[in-house]
Write a protein that holds these residues in place. Sequence first.
Motif, PDB file in Angstrom:
ATOM      1  N   ALA A  50     -21.293   6.038  11.341  1.00  0.00           N
ATOM      2  CA  ALA A  50     -20.323   5.153  11.992  1.00  0.00           C
ATOM      3  C   ALA A  50     -20.971   3.854  12.465  1.00  0.00           C
ATOM      4  N   GLY A  51     -20.175   2.796  12.479  1.00  0.00           N
ATOM      5  CA  GLY A  51     -20.664   1.497  12.926  1.00  0.00           C
ATOM      6  C   GLY A  51     -21.173   1.516  14.348  1.00  0.00           C
ATOM      7  N   ALA A  52     -20.539   2.326  15.206  1.00  0.00           N
ATOM      8  CA  ALA A  52     -20.967   2.416  16.601  1.00  0.00           C
ATOM      9  C   ALA A  52     -22.376   2.969  16.713  1.00  0.00           C
ATOM     10  N   ALA A  55     -24.945   0.291  15.329  1.00  0.00           N
ATOM     11  CA  ALA A  55     -25.124  -0.843  16.238  1.00  0.00           C
ATOM     12  C   ALA A  55     -26.350  -0.681  17.128  1.00  0.00           C
ATOM     13  N   GLY A  56     -26.918   0.524  17.159  1.00  0.00           N
ATOM     14  CA  GLY A  56     -28.167   0.752  17.890  1.00  0.00           C
ATOM     15  C   GLY A  56     -28.036   0.946  19.379  1.00  0.00           C
ATOM     16  N   PRO A  57     -27.038   1.714  19.860  1.00  0.00           N
ATOM     17  CA  PRO A  57     -26.963   1.995  21.298  1.00  0.00           C
ATOM     18  C   PRO A  57     -28.153   2.833  21.750  1.00  0.00           C
ATOM     19  N   SER A  58     -28.347   2.923  23.065  1.00  0.00           N
ATOM     20  CA  SER A  58     -29.525   3.618  23.597  1.00  0.00           C
ATOM     21  C   SER A  58     -29.546   5.101  23.236  1.00  0.00           C
ATOM     22  N   GLY A 107     -25.954  11.413   6.242  1.00  0.00           N
ATOM     23  CA  GLY A 107     -25.984  10.404   7.298  1.00  0.00           C
ATOM     24  C   GLY A 107     -25.791  11.073   8.643  1.00  0.00           C
ATOM     25  N   ARG A 108     -25.307  10.308   9.621  1.00  0.00           N
ATOM     26  CA  ARG A 108     -25.132  10.873  10.967  1.00  0.00           C
ATOM     27  C   ARG A 108     -23.688  10.869  11.455  1.00  0.00           C
ATOM     28  N   GLY A 109     -22.770  10.248  10.719  1.00  0.00           N
ATOM     29  CA  GLY A 109     -21.402  10.193  11.210  1.00  0.00           C
ATOM     30  C   GLY A 109     -21.348   9.533  12.572  1.00  0.00           C
ATOM     31  N   LEU A 110     -20.786  10.237  13.560  1.00  0.00           N
ATOM     32  CA  LEU A 110     -20.685   9.728  14.925  1.00  0.00           C
ATOM     33  C   LEU A 110     -21.832  10.186  15.827  1.00  0.00           C
TER      34      LEU A 110
END
Length: 298
Positions: A50-52, A55-58, A107-110
């Motif tokens: 997923a794009g979220a 985006a590289g969140p912590s 991949g990782r999905g969400l």
Amino acid sequence: MASGCGARLPHSKALTSPYPGSQVRRSPVPRAKVGWQTEWEDYRPVEYTAGAVLAGPSWADPQIDEEGFAPKFNQRDGEVDRQSLHGLYLVENGRPRNPAGRTGLTGRGLLGRWGPNHAADPVVTRWKRDGSGQKVAHPVSGKHILQFIAIKRKDCGEWALPGGMVDPGEKISATLKREFGEEALNALQKSPEEKAELEQQLQKLFSQEHFVVYRGYVDDPRNTDNAWMETEAVNYHDETGESMEKLPLEAGDDAGLVQWVDISEELQLYASHSHFLQLVSEKLGAHWGQGPAAECQQ
């Protein structure tokens, strides 16, 4: 504190399409070919993260081939726990492999982490009582009815336990208390004075005798071939009902609603949560269904 037993490893909810929050459809996986031990040369899973997450969140890892990213699978990797509750998992071409089998999606999905993504699920229960304070028995099974605190998830609209992800370096006991406070008591939106009062109530609730219902793989719709959910579900039971009588239930964070719900086999809950409630019902001798209860298998 006694440990509970868990469900068998293979999954079904991890095969559902479309993938949550997207229109991405998994490659179909026949039941007979879920297990990796069954050879399947023509297996062509869909790749999706997923794009979220990208985006590289912590809370998320980088992509597996990103320069400088060298995860230490099957061990503690700094503050991140990459160990599985089921023991060692295989790593192929730099990617961890889901121990429960194929999902039709790579991949990782969400999910943020490659490999196991650790969560904690508090199962907070009490006996259902009538107006005079007596326990209510089910008319068919004759067993007393348990209630648990349930939340309605904002992301999918399903009822679930008020749990969540374990932060890096966080102890499971801290996650259980934090997630319950955030989702079932709306602790994040309280004033400092209200938070202090809530903390006292939470400390009282989570210092009670408890038992580990389940530790292991979760059949979760977000799982992929390379990323999957694992959890520790812990039951905190209020035998008299007095500890939770004044618990100020208020939905918060990821929850849209929160309420006490009667436990029975008819419940349709998120991921493997119904199974956790069945194990609690068996442990406490409460009503579950009209047929014989399923036996725990280690």
